[in-house]
Design a protein around this motif. Structure first.
Motif, PDB file in Angstrom:
ATOM      1  N   VAL A   1      -3.742   9.961  -3.277  1.00  0.00           N
ATOM      2  CA  VAL A   1      -3.636   8.780  -4.244  1.00  0.00           C
ATOM      3  C   VAL A   1      -3.271   7.778  -3.278  1.00  0.00           C
ATOM      4  CG1 VAL A   1      -2.413   8.254  -6.011  1.00  0.00           C
ATOM      5  CG2 VAL A   1      -3.072  10.325  -6.358  1.00  0.00           C
ATOM      6  N   GLU A   2      -4.175   6.571  -3.319  1.00  0.00           N
ATOM      7  CA  GLU A   2      -3.712   5.240  -2.765  1.00  0.00           C
ATOM      8  C   GLU A   2      -3.603   4.282  -3.543  1.00  0.00           C
ATOM      9  OE1 GLU A   2      -5.954   6.097   1.709  1.00  0.00           O
ATOM     10  OE2 GLU A   2      -7.446   5.024  -0.307  1.00  0.00           O
ATOM     11  N   VAL A   3      -2.428   3.671  -3.591  1.00  0.00           N
ATOM     12  CA  VAL A   3      -1.919   2.472  -4.539  1.00  0.00           C
ATOM     13  C   VAL A   3      -2.248   1.589  -3.840  1.00  0.00           C
ATOM     14  CG1 VAL A   3      -0.801   2.166  -6.341  1.00  0.00           C
ATOM     15  CG2 VAL A   3      -1.001   3.653  -6.032  1.00  0.00           C
ATOM     16  N   MET A   4      -2.578   0.332  -3.936  1.00  0.00           N
ATOM     17  CA  MET A   4      -2.623  -1.123  -3.533  1.00  0.00           C
ATOM     18  C   MET A   4      -2.305  -2.401  -4.138  1.00  0.00           C
ATOM     19  SD  MET A   4      -7.149  -1.257  -2.476  1.00  0.00           S
ATOM     20  CE  MET A   4      -6.864   0.460  -2.452  1.00  0.00           C
ATOM     21  N   LYS A   5      -1.341  -3.204  -3.702  1.00  0.00           N
ATOM     22  CA  LYS A   5      -1.423  -4.731  -4.397  1.00  0.00           C
ATOM     23  C   LYS A   5      -3.137  -5.426  -4.925  1.00  0.00           C
ATOM     24  CE  LYS A   5       3.131  -6.151  -3.789  1.00  0.00           C
ATOM     25  NZ  LYS A   5       4.054  -7.017  -3.083  1.00  0.00           N
ATOM     26  N   ALA A   6      -3.255  -5.618  -5.504  1.00  0.00           N
ATOM     27  CA  ALA A   6      -5.055  -6.376  -5.589  1.00  0.00           C
ATOM     28  C   ALA A   6      -4.815  -7.653  -4.421  1.00  0.00           C
ATOM     29  CB  ALA A   6      -4.703  -7.033  -7.110  1.00  0.00           C
TER      30      ALA A   6
ATOM     31  N   PHE B   1       0.938  -1.254  -0.417  1.00  0.00           N
ATOM     32  CA  PHE B   1      -0.183   0.175   0.423  1.00  0.00           C
ATOM     33  C   PHE B   1       1.016   1.160   0.224  1.00  0.00           C
ATOM     34  CE2 PHE B   1      -1.812   3.398   2.582  1.00  0.00           C
ATOM     35  CZ  PHE B   1      -2.909   3.713   1.701  1.00  0.00           C
ATOM     36  N   THR B   2       0.785   2.222  -1.145  1.00  0.00           N
ATOM     37  CA  THR B   2       1.337   3.659  -0.857  1.00  0.00           C
ATOM     38  C   THR B   2       0.176   5.135  -1.325  1.00  0.00           C
ATOM     39  OG1 THR B   2       3.167   2.120  -1.897  1.00  0.00           O
ATOM     40  CG2 THR B   2       3.529   4.573  -2.025  1.00  0.00           C
ATOM     41  N   SER B   3       1.057   5.951  -0.681  1.00  0.00           N
ATOM     42  CA  SER B   3      -0.093   7.090  -0.440  1.00  0.00           C
ATOM     43  C   SER B   3       0.802   8.328  -0.042  1.00  0.00           C
ATOM     44  CB  SER B   3      -1.285   7.145   0.052  1.00  0.00           C
ATOM     45  OG  SER B   3      -0.919   6.949   2.458  1.00  0.00           O
ATOM     46  N   ASN B   4      -0.093   9.287  -0.372  1.00  0.00           N
ATOM     47  CA  ASN B   4       0.691  10.734  -0.391  1.00  0.00           C
ATOM     48  C   ASN B   4      -0.571  11.215   0.797  1.00  0.00           C
ATOM     49  OD1 ASN B   4      -1.817  11.164  -1.430  1.00  0.00           O
ATOM     50  ND2 ASN B   4      -1.000  12.375  -2.705  1.00  0.00           N
ATOM     51  N   CYS B   5      -1.290  10.515   1.475  1.00  0.00           N
ATOM     52  CA  CYS B   5      -2.021  10.815   2.758  1.00  0.00           C
ATOM     53  C   CYS B   5      -1.882  10.514   4.088  1.00  0.00           C
ATOM     54  CB  CYS B   5      -3.622  10.821   1.919  1.00  0.00           C
ATOM     55  SG  CYS B   5      -4.061   9.302   0.950  1.00  0.00           S
ATOM     56  N   HIS B   6      -1.475   9.834   4.607  1.00  0.00           N
ATOM     57  CA  HIS B   6      -1.034   9.186   5.538  1.00  0.00           C
ATOM     58  C   HIS B   6      -0.015   9.376   6.046  1.00  0.00           C
ATOM     59  CE1 HIS B   6      -5.456   7.110   4.771  1.00  0.00           C
ATOM     60  NE2 HIS B   6      -4.498   7.045   3.303  1.00  0.00           N
ATOM     61  N   PRO B   7       1.127   9.845   6.972  1.00  0.00           N
ATOM     62  CA  PRO B   7       0.137  11.246   6.896  1.00  0.00           C
ATOM     63  C   PRO B   7       0.036  12.214   5.490  1.00  0.00           C
ATOM     64  CG  PRO B   7       2.095  11.784   7.214  1.00  0.00           C
ATOM     65  CD  PRO B   7       2.081   9.967   6.696  1.00  0.00           C
ATOM     66  N   ALA B   8      -0.762  12.994   5.219  1.00  0.00           N
ATOM     67  CA  ALA B   8      -0.997  13.969   4.332  1.00  0.00           C
ATOM     68  C   ALA B   8       0.270  14.890   3.760  1.00  0.00           C
ATOM     69  CB  ALA B   8      -2.457  15.254   4.576  1.00  0.00           C
ATOM     70  N   MET B   9       0.064  15.281   2.743  1.00  0.00           N
ATOM     71  CA  MET B   9       1.597  15.424   2.218  1.00  0.00           C
ATOM     72  C   MET B   9       1.371  16.386   1.266  1.00  0.00           C
ATOM     73  SD  MET B   9       3.975  14.184   3.767  1.00  0.00           S
ATOM     74  CE  MET B   9       5.028  15.003   3.015  1.00  0.00           C
ATOM     75  N   TYR B  10      -0.261  16.838   0.489  1.00  0.00           N
ATOM     76  CA  TYR B  10      -0.594  17.200  -0.876  1.00  0.00           C
ATOM     77  C   TYR B  10      -2.022  17.933  -0.126  1.00  0.00           C
ATOM     78  CZ  TYR B  10       2.776  15.087  -3.486  1.00  0.00           C
ATOM     79  OH  TYR B  10       4.523  14.917  -4.425  1.00  0.00           O
ATOM     80  N   PRO B  11      -2.691  18.341  -1.258  1.00  0.00           N
ATOM     81  CA  PRO B  11      -3.900  19.816  -0.658  1.00  0.00           C
ATOM     82  C   PRO B  11      -5.175  18.521  -1.141  1.00  0.00           C
ATOM     83  CG  PRO B  11      -2.616  21.413  -2.336  1.00  0.00           C
ATOM     84  CD  PRO B  11      -1.690  19.523  -1.991  1.00  0.00           C
TER      85      PRO B  11
END
Length: 244
Positions: free
Chosen positions: A138-143, A123-133
């Motif tokens: 955007v959240e990306v996860m393996k199926a 799992f990869t994101s730019n919002c945990h913690p928030a880094m962008y407005p």
């Protein structure tokens, strides 16, 4: 390696009903989001995920008439909606975008997917913690991670919001945060209230005629030139919505 983008959408927003099909410069907001994601080089297919409630027939009809892939599932168990959609539109990795984000940045999506793949993350994101407005999440996860969450998540919050089971179980999943290269103002650039829509329409009216896929930096530059525009929605807090 296949990466699909799933856009989570519904018509029954409590604060701004029907917002996802509200026009911005002569196109429904949802169409702008689809088109912007189709500019992402790392994305193979863009799919709209809506509910099987009668209230969302308009979204399904819109997608059919615009040749946009659409899946319909549970209104409240959105995790199950994502899981079932992944069976119909299979991919190795899934990008989750919500339909209140008409400024989604295809370049940023590509960068986050690239980091996710390089890190071999679950799992990869730019919002945990928030880094962008707010509105650029955007959240990306393996199926495979999505499938694990589907089988294990057992609270209403986990099932409504899709990804909490992943980022709160880091003993089980490799979770990566995508950090902004420089500190960014955590502005509110999502659409949850009429005032949000007013701001977004101002941004689009200037930037869209010049570049239909304008990026975040161009938005920030425009807002720096027009700081009073941010007065439109400054009274609202980040991530107010429960489900788009």
């Amino acid at each position: 390696m296949k990466v699909n983008a799933f856009i989570q959408a519904r018509m029954s927003s409590s604060r701004l009903p029907g917002k996802v099909l509200t026009n911005i410069v002569d196109k429904p907001m949802l169409q702008h989001i689809v088109e912007r994601l189709r500019n992402a080089k790392m994305i193979n297919e863009v799919v709209v995920l809506t509910s099987n409630e009668h209230s969302d027939d308009a979204i399904s009809t819109f997608c059919d008439s615009h040749h946009i892939a659409c899946f319909r599932g549970s209104l409240n168990d959105v995790l199950n909606r994502f899981y079932m959609a992944s069976q119909i539109y299979p991919a190795d990795h899934i990008v989750r975008i919500t339909a209140d984000c008409p400024l989604v940045d295809s370049e940023l999506v590509d960068d986050i997917v690239a980091k996710h793949l390089a890190a071999k993350a679950d799992f990869t994101s730019n919002c945990h913690p928030a880094m962008y407005p707010d509105g650029l999440d955007v959240e990306v996860m393996k199926a495979s991670a999505l499938h694990s969450a589907q089988s294990q998540a057992d609270t209403a919050h986990q099932r409504e919001h899709v990804t909490p089971f992943l980022f709160t179980h880091q003993e089980q999943f490799l979770c990566v945060n995508y950090d902004a290269p420089t500190e960014l103002p955590l502005l509110r650039l999502t659409v949850d209230h009429p005032e949000d829509l007013t701001l977004i329409k101002k941004i689009y009216s200037v930037l869209y005629p010049l570049d239909t896929n304008f990026n975040l930096q161009k938005t920030l530059n425009l807002l720096a030139e027009n700081p009073t525009w941010l007065d439109d929605n400054k009274q609202f807090s980040r991530n107010e919505a429960t489900e788009v």
